[in-house]
Design an enzyme around this catalytic site. Structure first.
Site, mmCIF file in Angstrom:
data_model
loop_
_atom_site.group_PDB
_atom_site.id
_atom_site.type_symbol
_atom_site.label_atom_id
_atom_site.label_comp_id
_atom_site.label_asym_id
_atom_site.label_seq_id
_atom_site.Cartn_x
_atom_site.Cartn_y
_atom_site.Cartn_z
ATOM 1 N N ASP A 1 0.866 -1.198 0.000
ATOM 2 C CA ASP A 1 0.000 0.000 0.000
ATOM 3 C C ASP A 1 0.896 1.240 0.000
ATOM 4 O O ASP A 1 1.897 1.302 0.722
ATOM 5 C CB ASP A 1 -0.908 -0.003 1.217
ATOM 6 C CG ASP A 1 -1.891 1.153 1.192
ATOM 7 O OD1 ASP A 1 -1.559 2.206 1.749
ATOM 8 O OD2 ASP A 1 -2.965 0.981 0.585
ATOM 9 N N GLU B 1 -4.835 1.772 -4.334
ATOM 10 C CA GLU B 1 -3.387 1.729 -4.265
ATOM 11 C C GLU B 1 -2.885 0.463 -3.583
ATOM 12 O O GLU B 1 -1.696 0.351 -3.271
ATOM 13 C CB GLU B 1 -2.846 2.969 -3.527
ATOM 14 C CG GLU B 1 -3.025 2.964 -2.023
ATOM 15 C CD GLU B 1 -4.418 3.387 -1.568
ATOM 16 O OE1 GLU B 1 -4.576 3.706 -0.377
ATOM 17 O OE2 GLU B 1 -5.358 3.418 -2.405
#
Length: 617
Positions: free
Chosen positions: A482, A525
């Site tokens: 992430d 993401e």
């Protein structure tokens, strides 16, 4: 015309055989008849002599008997000689007799001893003589003659014998003349029969020859022959029917092989009989059609490849062969099927670069017997092989490599090449469709921005992946990645910059994992990386490389400034931490959360306590 000659020859032989048999039969019968005639004369002569001698004896004229006997011989031209022989009984009673009344040979002795008539034929090159010696026996009859009254003998004793030699040479001359007459008549009959037979048979022989020529042309596919005959009746009717039949056959079959060549090229079946060729081609079309209808319902191109393998094994009886799929873009070659090590004929380098294969590079069939060491990528110069390439589309080609234990077996394989290509042609559109479907499916399973697999891919294939891993005792390291403070990038610099960051993450992941590993955009993401059969150390090294590579990136935000970002990574291990991939993803997410809440920009491995303690979360 050869048939007519044979027929005339056979008839002539049969008539000659009949003539010969007739002549032999007549000759034998004529000879037997002549001999019997002479025997009858000898009996009559013997009877005359007996009666004459008896009369001379009764009348006391026995001293005059020589004249009597001489006259019998002189008045009968057929009697060459005549003499008497007295028995011992008569000699003892009356003496030796005249000079000619003596035993001359063994025949006389035998007749006097046995009392039985003896006949003998004496043949020389000039004449034929019948010798007959007849015994005289003492008899008493009712006519007044009583031999016992004059002779001191018993009834039935042999008194003497009369021997005669008859000239029957005329029999030979007469027989030869008769035979020549019969032979002449038969030869005349033979000539007449052969003439008539030739006259009446010739038109039928011409008709037969005409029919034979027409049928011979029909074998080569030509039904235009016109049958003709001068014979009337049934023969004329047959000719008319044959002409009608051939006319219909020309309309039906005249162009059949050319029409069939629309589906299967000419030359694939070698036969001088177009009807057999048509039958073979139709059977081939039927088999190919059934094959195509079957593969159209198969689920994947691998299923189609399996069908092709079955055809090669079951229909063409190939013992040693391999089937390869080749990527026309990368030229990588992947083995789909092999019957065994004996079928592997190529060097290892060909799998990495298929252009090393002569058949693939030239797009033509390669047969080892055409030239020594024809394909230099082959493992052995002594091997008998044939390689058949086939292009499916711009992306994929197939290749078959078959080997034979002998040149004869290789020739048998080579004879099936055209037929094998028919199946490839039938499979081509189906395989192209399957490839297109795979591409479409792959597109739906990939993220359009990064080219990585998406979450849907995980949902569809994760269970199969786990089943395979459990069967093969495989392990995976699951990473959850992430970007730190990614929302701020979108909010501050806009989504264009955020998208560039996402794209670069995809590039970093692709360049730092192996082909057996998986990189997935999980959402936003967040990314998931699954490392196949890694060691703990290897997992850490890959995670660190990804972390450092992303941290080293700079992004131009458009105002003369550059942006650098960091990422956090959580790691779990399958099946050590969880018995399913989904659980491991959850545990990796837990480790990622710990990394986020404990400072970010770090790599954290999942530990069991993270799921149990709220403080670590």
């Amino acid at each position: 015309m050869q048939t007519k000659s044979k027929l005339l020859f056979i008839v002539a032989i049969m008539l000659l055989a009949l003539t010969t048999a007739t002549i032999i039969n007549i000759s034998l019968n004529f000879r037997e008849y002549s001999i019997k005639g002479a025997e009858e004369k000898s009996k009559m002569t013997a009877a005359i002599v007996k009666d004459g001698l008896t009369a001379h004896m009764v009348n006391g004229m026995m001293d005059k008997r020589e004249y009597f006997l001489h006259q019998i011989s002189a008045n009968n031209k057929e009697v060459k000689s005549l003499w008497l022989a007295r028995s011992e009984h008569v000699i003892k009673q009356y003496g030796e007799g005249l000079n000619d009344e003596t035993v001359r040979d063994e025949i006389d002795k035998k007749v006097l001893r046995t009392g039985e008539t003896v006949k003998k034929i004496i043949e020389t090159s000039n004449d034929i003589t019948l010798r007959v010696t007849i015994p005289y026996k003492a008899t008493v009859d009712g006519g007044g003659t009583n031999c016992l009254s004059c002779h001191n003998v018993k009834r039935g004793d042999t008194l003497g014998a009369i021997s005669m030699e008859f000239d029957i040479s005329d029999m030979r001359a007469s027989g030869m003349l008769t035979i020549l007459k019969i032979l002449g008549i038969n030869m005349l009959f033979l000539v007449v029969v052969l003439f008539l037979l030739n006259h009446y048979v010739t038109p039928y022989m011409k008709l037969f020859s005409n029919l034979q020529n027409g049928i011979k042309k029909a074998y080569s596919g030509d039904f235009t022959h016109k049958f003709e005959t001068n014979v009337g009746g049934d023969a004329k009717s047959i000719v008319d029917q044959m002409n009608t039949l051939f006319s219909k056959m020309q309309e039906t079959f005249g162009d059949i092989k050319y029409n069939l060549a629309t589906f299967i090229p000419q030359g694939c079946v070698s036969s001088a009989d177009p009807l057999y060729e048509a039958k073979t081609i139709i059977n081939e079309l039927s088999d190919v059609y059934k094959f195509k209808k079957t593969i159209e319902l198969d689920a994947s191109k691998n299923d189609v490849y399996t069908r092709i393998v079955d055809i090669l094994r079951l229909k063409y009886h190939l013992k040693n062969f391999t089937l390869y799929e080749i990527n026309n873009v990368t030229h990588e070659r992947k083995l789909f099927f092999s019957t065994g090590d004996n079928a592997l004929i190529c060097q290892e380098k060909v799998n990495k670069n298929a252009t090393e294969c002569r058949a693939y590079r030239t797009k033509s069939v390669t047969i080892s017997t055409e030239f020594p060491n024809l394909c230099q990528a082959c493992l052995s110069e002594q091997q008998n092989y044939v390689c058949i390439p086939f292009t499916i589309n711009n992306d994929v080609s197939l290749s078959i490599a078959a080997t034979g234990e002998s040149e004869e077996e290789l020739e048998e394989i080579t004879s099936h090449i055209t037929s094998i290509k028919h199946y490839f042609e039938a499979a081509k559109p189906v395989i192209e469709s399957q490839i297109l479907m795979e591409k479409l499916k792959d597109t739906s399973l990939r993220d359009g921005m990064t080219g990585l697999y998406n979450r849907r891919f995980l949902e569809e294939f994760i269970d199969k992946l786990v089943q395979q891993a459990n069967r093969s005792k495989e392990t995976y390291s699951v990473m959850m990645l992430d970007v730190d403070f990614f929302k701020m990038v979108n909010d501050t610099y806009g989504h264009d910059v955020g998208d560039r960051v996402i794209v670069e993450i995809g590039k970093v992941l692709k360049s730092n994992i192996r082909g057996a590993d998986l990189a997935i955009r999980y959402g936003g993401e967040e990314f998931v990386v699954m490392l196949h059969n890694p060691s703990d150390k290897g997992t850490q090294e890959v995670a660190q490389k990804i972390h450092d590579a992303f941290g080293a990136l700079s992004f131009d935000v458009g105002t003369g400034e550059t942006l650098k970002k960091t990422m956090s990574i959580g790691i779990s291990k399958f099946p050590k931490d969880g018995d399913t991939i989904w659980k491991c993803i959850k545990f990796a997410d837990t480790a990622l959360y710990v990394a986020k809440t404990t400072g970010r920009n770090k790599i954290v491995n999942y530990e069991k306590e993270m799921g149990e303690s709220g403080d670590l979360r």
